[in-house]
Enzyme design. Structure first.
Site, mmCIF file in Angstrom:
data_model
loop_
_atom_site.group_PDB
_atom_site.id
_atom_site.type_symbol
_atom_site.label_atom_id
_atom_site.label_comp_id
_atom_site.label_asym_id
_atom_site.label_seq_id
_atom_site.Cartn_x
_atom_site.Cartn_y
_atom_site.Cartn_z
ATOM 1 N N ASP A 14 21.005 79.597 33.718
ATOM 2 C CA ASP A 14 22.026 79.294 33.741
ATOM 3 C C ASP A 14 23.420 80.518 33.898
ATOM 4 O O ASP A 14 23.262 81.243 33.012
ATOM 5 C CB ASP A 14 22.433 78.509 32.392
ATOM 6 N N ASP A 108 25.345 76.233 39.543
ATOM 7 C CA ASP A 108 25.062 77.371 38.588
ATOM 8 C C ASP A 108 23.879 77.202 37.611
ATOM 9 O O ASP A 108 23.873 78.283 36.832
ATOM 10 C CB ASP A 108 26.464 77.689 38.036
ATOM 11 N N GLU A 109 23.037 76.437 37.809
ATOM 12 C CA GLU A 109 21.950 76.537 36.821
ATOM 13 C C GLU A 109 20.580 75.656 37.587
ATOM 14 O O GLU A 109 20.981 74.805 38.518
ATOM 15 C CB GLU A 109 22.161 75.610 35.653
#
Length: 369
Positions: A14, A108-109
């Protein structure tokens, strides 16, 4: 028989305050300063906040007006999705150096299954450390990670040592980790559910584990079974490189509140057109159409209708959204409208955990990390 069960090493990576960190990366003068992505102007809503801004209570989905009251020195920057996408691709390229089993959840993860990895490395913990170091050296951003035997625990763990840290929940520690876990930290337990659990004396994983599957089914519906299994370390969802989309949506925040349905219909046309374009681009259709209404006092209302057939055409989406708009009288003037399509034709039926799956945690506990 138990030896045939899958044993996995899962990493959840993350990125730390991704949108805000990208802005600080591109403009070094913003480093160390409280910044908010989006949210500028009278009607703006914040998309992301730097850790410096979060210290003042600034959060995503907060109005820019409230944020500036909490943090008078707050700097607003524009969103730049092209840039976020470009950097996200660079980060994923690093993931693929280690495994092809990468399941992106957003820009983003992502989840990574490194049980069998391209480096032949036996330690998921060291792989996560390597990946985070590579991201920092090659991209210039920090990431946090969680490492464990399944996606659920890895995701919970990734939040433990943020920013720029990681946590491994070793197989032998899984059950104790889950028992000690604050119920609010269980992925899938939101504010409302947490409050309901508190009222029923459920504050930790141990409290949750003491409840029977019948009790959880009765009090928490379909989610009850999910809670029953995850608190016992059972979550056998595989890392899916081609993740199936569950819904598709578009929404608009207006520069001025709308109080007339006539003006709202005009806006709905554009939103329905955008949803239809996205459906056609993704080559999917859906049955359930949901109208999202956010009023001027920030209260939120949703109205849904499930059709007997799959649709992706603008005309049908718009007509259904109109019906939903007129379904009830509006409570107030409206600041945002959105349309989402769910129950897509990509949905797959999920089988209930088998006896093998229920027992699999005992096998995973023997696995070295």
């Amino acid at each position: 028989m138990l030896n045939d069960l899958p044993i996995r090493k899962i990493i959840h990576v993350d990125m730390d305050a991704f949108y805000a960190s990208v802005a600080q990366l591109d403009n070094p003068e913003l480093k160390g300063k409280a910044i908010a992505v989006g949210g500028g102007g009278k009607r703006g809503v914040i998309s992301a906040a730097s850790y410096e801004a979060r210290k003042f209570g600034v959060r995503s989905a907060m109005s820019g007006q409230l944020a500036i009251k909490l943090c008078p020195e707050l700097i607003f920057v524009r969103t730049d999705f092209e840039r976020y996408t470009e950097i996200s691709k660079r980060i994923r390229k690093i993931f693929y150096e280690y495994t092809d089993l990468v399941e992106p959840l957003s820009l983003d993860e992502a989840y990574l299954d490194v049980t069998e990895n391209k480096k032949g490395h036996p330690s998921a913990t060291l792989i996560a450390q390597e990946i985070r170091t590579k991201i920092f050296n090659e991209v210039g951003l920090t990431a946090s990670a969680g490492i464990s035997i399944n996606k659920f625990i890895a995701k919970v763990a990734s939040d433990y040592n943020k920013p720029n840290g990681q946590k491994t929940v070793n197989p032998e520690d899984v059950l104790q980790f889950l028992e000690d876990l604050d119920i609010r930290k269980f992925y899938g337990v939101g504010k409302v559910t947490a409050e309901k659990m508190y009222q029923k004396g459920i504050f930790t994983g141990k409290d949750l584990k003491s409840k029977s599957i019948e009790y959880l089914d009765e009090n928490f519906g379909k989610s009850g079974r999910y809670y029953y299994y995850v608190v016992r370390g059972i979550h056998n969802s595989e890392v899916k490189p081609n993740r199936i989309r569950k819904s598709l949506a578009a929404e608009r925040t207006f520069s001025e509140n709308l109080s007339s349905e006539i003006f709202m219909l005009e806006k709905l046309q554009h939103i329905a057109e955008e949803v239809s374009k996205r459906l056609n681009k993704s080559k999917v259709s859906g049955k359930t159409i949901t109208l999202k209404i956010k009023y001027s006092d920030f209260t939120l209302q949703t109205r849904s209708k499930t059709l007997p057939y799959y649709v992706c055409e603008k005309a049908i989406i718009l007509e259904t959204a109109k019906d939903l708009l007129y379904q009830n009288t509006l409570n107030n003037s409206v600041r945002l409208l959105g349309i989402s399509i769910s129950n897509l034709n990509t949905d797959l039926k999920k089988p209930k955990p088998s006896q093998k799956e229920k027992e699999s945690v005992s096998v995973q506990l023997k696995f070295e990390f």
